[in-house]
Write an enzyme that holds these catalytic residues in place. Structure first.
Site, PDB file in Angstrom:
ATOM      1  N   GLU A 185     -33.818  32.653  33.323  1.00 42.03           N
ATOM      2  CA  GLU A 185     -34.506  31.703  32.433  1.00 42.03           C
ATOM      3  C   GLU A 185     -34.940  30.446  33.183  1.00 42.03           C
ATOM      4  OE1 GLU A 185     -32.204  31.068  28.854  1.00 42.03           O
ATOM      5  OE2 GLU A 185     -32.412  33.159  28.295  1.00 42.03           O
ATOM      6  N   GLU A 204     -27.390  24.789  29.306  1.00 42.45           N
ATOM      7  CA  GLU A 204     -27.048  26.195  29.066  1.00 42.45           C
ATOM      8  C   GLU A 204     -28.372  26.918  29.156  1.00 42.45           C
ATOM      9  OE1 GLU A 204     -27.271  29.225  27.976  1.00 42.45           O
ATOM     10  OE2 GLU A 204     -26.095  29.385  26.129  1.00 42.45           O
TER      11      GLU A 204
HETATM   12  N1  SAH Z   1     -28.149  24.078  24.576  1.00 39.08           N
HETATM   13  C1  SAH Z   1     -28.248  24.939  23.419  1.00 39.08           C
HETATM   14  C2  SAH Z   1     -29.381  25.922  23.525  1.00 39.08           C
HETATM   15  C3  SAH Z   1     -29.407  26.790  24.749  1.00 39.08           C
HETATM   16  S1  SAH Z   1     -30.763  27.932  24.769  1.00 39.08           S
HETATM   17  C4  SAH Z   1     -26.916  25.620  23.211  1.00 39.08           C
HETATM   18  O1  SAH Z   1     -26.142  25.692  24.155  1.00 39.08           O
HETATM   19  O2  SAH Z   1     -26.639  26.112  22.114  1.00 39.08           O
HETATM   20  C5  SAH Z   1     -31.800  27.229  25.992  1.00 39.08           C
HETATM   21  C6  SAH Z   1     -32.873  26.313  25.428  1.00 39.08           C
HETATM   22  O3  SAH Z   1     -33.420  25.606  26.536  1.00 39.08           O
HETATM   23  C7  SAH Z   1     -34.034  26.978  24.763  1.00 39.08           C
HETATM   24  O4  SAH Z   1     -34.232  26.373  23.508  1.00 39.08           O
HETATM   25  C8  SAH Z   1     -35.239  26.726  25.674  1.00 39.08           C
HETATM   26  O5  SAH Z   1     -36.431  26.524  24.942  1.00 39.08           O
HETATM   27  C9  SAH Z   1     -34.828  25.453  26.378  1.00 39.08           C
HETATM   28  N2  SAH Z   1     -35.308  25.230  27.756  1.00 39.08           N
HETATM   29  C10 SAH Z   1     -35.177  26.075  28.805  1.00 39.08           C
HETATM   30  N3  SAH Z   1     -35.596  25.492  29.946  1.00 39.08           N
HETATM   31  C11 SAH Z   1     -35.983  24.247  29.605  1.00 39.08           C
HETATM   32  C12 SAH Z   1     -36.493  23.162  30.372  1.00 39.08           C
HETATM   33  N4  SAH Z   1     -36.628  23.252  31.691  1.00 39.08           N
HETATM   34  N5  SAH Z   1     -36.819  22.037  29.715  1.00 39.08           N
HETATM   35  C13 SAH Z   1     -36.644  21.927  28.370  1.00 39.08           C
HETATM   36  N6  SAH Z   1     -36.156  22.936  27.605  1.00 39.08           N
HETATM   37  C14 SAH Z   1     -35.812  24.069  28.215  1.00 39.08           C
END
Ligand code: SAH
Length: 630
Positions: A153, A144
């Site tokens: 993002e 996500e």
């Molecule tokens: N999966 C959770 C959080 C989604 S928010 C949910 O659905 O509730 C997205 C998160 O991904 C954030 O905490 C961000 O720090 C992390 N993130 C984004 N890109 C990333 C990457 N390439 N590798 C590791 N973490 C990542």
């Protein structure tokens, strides 16, 4: 480890470095990044859960072990869903350390320690192999990583890398696909957030029009999306010019390419008008059949959307580089260009398709006029607000005399142009600017309106203003909107107060200052939905995420009040007029709930939940003339 954070001091305008603890403000960052809102998003959560269950079942039906890669695990939520759905093992990747630590605690608390391995790395750093972070490649990819613009993002490069190095060919992906939709509209309201519309000034010798420089009119702007709640935009604020069409889609179960590219669709306008804006949103299909769909479609496209409130995903407003007249039934081509992180749009009249194709340049737009770099969308909106302009015109007419020497202190303000057009031709105008970017923008403006010889732009900070800058003249009228690019909160524009004190030696003893005074207003409110972004979750889809709630410390309003009160500690206020401001601010100290009135706050009009306080400034330009930032 300590971190240095650069910050503009809104009181002095100076850049300062603050030493912060490594994890300082991170909790605030988490709060701001709408984590709580995401966890409150029932529609998102249930659909992810359904999609994950279906993917795990498909893999199990094939007789394979279900090995999940959850990129950006946050609280660990999607991994916990997968483990509950019967996944054999989950690799939960999270780059943000405080969040990864929270995920470890949450996973443990919910009893998934043996099923979920939290890895505090960026996914592109993750290794696979017997000694690696992951024992083997995963066959289910769960993420996500989407923002309102879908790709902002970094979802595309992350998927591209994951398919190359971290997952098996033919893996199941949840979501399976994303689709981006567009609709062409005309909207004076939205257009006014991106271009400066001609400003009409009723002067004694007839109507004058302030025009914007051609560089601004033809400027493609910046490729930063304007994300808003389109569900709060009334239909009367825009005219629909086309049907909703699919712009592009991404299949996450196959290798993804993040390199810059473009997509093109043919549109048949349903109405003649000025094409100015592309409205856009996306949906995600959690499974290949498309039966589990989570959509951001606005209310006029999907009537139930108005009830599905969420703030972490909204809708996008893209401004076309120029407004383009379109005729009902006459085909046009809409091109979406994208790089790894952002999307921008172009519209062309339909000629031969081949001919049009050759015109596509995928380079990201670059602001040529500087205005899109210096003014944000609310600033454009404020400058285009005719009612606001009228208040300035009225007050300037009152304060300017034929022998006035006027100094304007405000970033990129049009006040001297207004003043000049109001007829006081003999008035001498000086304009203090702090950055050369402002200098360039104002120069373009003055030139477009043939005022480059009439208004002298001085590039200096107020403390460094010298008599020679002002040609040894004393200032009899000091004006400011006030507006400063460094201002983030409503009261930050009180920097004008500081600047006014700094230039005091250049002012005549009977100087007129506009605005005369300012007041800060506050109202306690009950929100219909916005409360969710800060509200504790407790459990989410049956998983205990309280550790996350504990991280999001809701800062008490007291702190905000303390910040404002600190601004009273100024002993260098010279002019009487400003004593009014001080008094009002002293009053502010005493007042708790309502508008500054000088008396006790009125009783609350009704019972309710006080979710928060809204604060705004009012600048009193002259007797009975005020502008409000509310
Ligand atoms: N999966 C959770 C959080 C989604 S928010 C949910 O659905 O509730 C997205 C998160 O991904 C954030 O905490 C961000 O720090 C992390 N993130 C984004 N890109 C990333 C990457 N390439 N590798 C590791 N973490 C990542």
């Amino acid at each position: 480890m300590k971190t240095f954070c650069g910050r503009a001091n809104p009181t002095t305008g100076a850049m300062e470095w603050l030493e912060e603890d490594e994890n300082y403000d991170y909790h605030q960052e988490i709060a701001r990044s709408r984590y709580a809102d995401m966890l409150h998003d029932k529609d998102r959560n249930t659909k992810y859960y359904q999609g994950i269950r279906a993917a795990v079942s498909r893999v199990k039906e094939r007789g394979e072990k279900a090995i999940v890669l959850d990129i950006g695990t946050g609280t660990g939520l999607l991994s916990m869903m997968a483990a509950s759905a019967g996944a054999d093992f989950c690799y939960a990747i999270e780059v943000f350390k405080p969040m990864a630590n929270a995920a470890v605690k949450i996973v443990e608390k919910n009893g998934f320690r043996d099923k979920i391995k939290v890895i505090n790395k960026h996914s592109t750093e993750v290794t696979v192999g017997p000694d690696g972070d992951m024992q083997c490649r995963a066959n289910i990819l769960v993420t996500e990583l989407f923002d309102t613009e879908l790709i902002g993002e970094g979802a595309l490069p992350t998927y591209e890398h994951a398919h190359k190095y971290l997952v098996q060919e033919g893996c199941e992906a949840v979501p399976h696909r994303a689709t981006v939709y567009v609709q062409l509209v005309e909207s004076k309201r939205m257009w006014s957030w991106n271009k400066l519309l001609p400003i009409h000034v009723e002067a004694e010798d007839g109507e004058k029009i302030i025009v914007s420089p051609s560089e601004m009119e033809n400027c493609p702007g910046v490729p930063s999306v304007c994300d808003i709640q389109l569900n709060q935009m009334p239909l009367s604020d825009f005219t629909i010019l086309s049907d909703v069409v699919t712009m592009f889609s991404v299949d996450f179960s196959k290798p993804v390419r993040s390199a810059s590219t473009y997509y093109r669709v043919q549109l048949e306008p349903v109405k003649s008008g000025k094409a100015q804006i592309v409205l856009s949103w996306w949906d995600i299909d959690m499974d290949p059949s498309g039966k589990i769909n989570c959509t951001m479609a606005p209310y006029w496209v999907k009537s139930t959307s108005a009830f599905q409130w969420r703030d972490h995903w909204m809708q996008c407003v893209y401004f076309l580089p120029n407004e383009e007249p379109v005729l009902q039934g006459e085909m046009v081509y809409l091109t979406a260009c994208r790089d790894e992180y952002s999307v921008w749009y172009k519209l062309q009249k339909a000629r031969g398709e081949e001919e049009n194709k050759t015109d596509v340049h995928v380079e990201s737009p670059v602001c040529r006029c500087q205005a899109h770099l210096l003014w944000n969308r609310p600033r454009f909106g404020a400058l285009n607000d005719q009612n606001r302009t009228r208040q300035y015109i009225k007050s300037l007419t009152k304060v300017l005399k034929t022998d006035s020497v006027c100094l304007c202190i405000s970033d990129g303000s049009l006040l001297p142009v207004l003043a000049h057009y109001l007829g006081a031709k003999q008035v001498e105008y000086f304009f203090l600017v702090f950055w050369s970017l402002h200098f360039n923008l104002l120069f373009l403006f003055f030139k477009a309106n043939h005022l480059e010889d009439k208004i002298k732009i001085i590039e200096a900070r107020p403390e460094l203003l010298t008599s020679s800058h002002l040609e040894d003249k004393k200032i009899s009228v000091l004006v400011g909107e006030p507006f400063f690019t460094t201002s983030l909160l409503p009261w930050h524009n009180l920097y004008f107060w500081y600047a006014r004190t700094a230039v005091i030696s250049h002012l005549t003893s009977n100087v007129t200052v506009l605005p005369q005074s300012a007041s800060l207003h506050m109202m306690i409110v009950e929100f219909q939905d916005l409360w969710r972004i800060r509200s504790p979750c407790g459990t989410c889809e049956g998983f205990d995420v309280q550790t996350m709630d504990d991280m999001i410390k809701v800062r008490r309003l007291k702190i905000v009040l303390a910040q404002v009160a600190a601004k009273q500690d100024k002993t260098h206020l010279g002019l009487k007029k400003y004593l009014v401001t001080v008094e009002k601010f002293v009053l502010f100290k005493l007042w708790v709930l309502y508008k500054v009135t000088g008396s006790d706050p009125p009783p609350l009009p009704r019972k309710g939940k006080s979710h928060g306080a809204v604060l705004w400034m009012e600048y009193h330009l002259a007797a009975d003339i005020s502008v409000s930032t509310g």
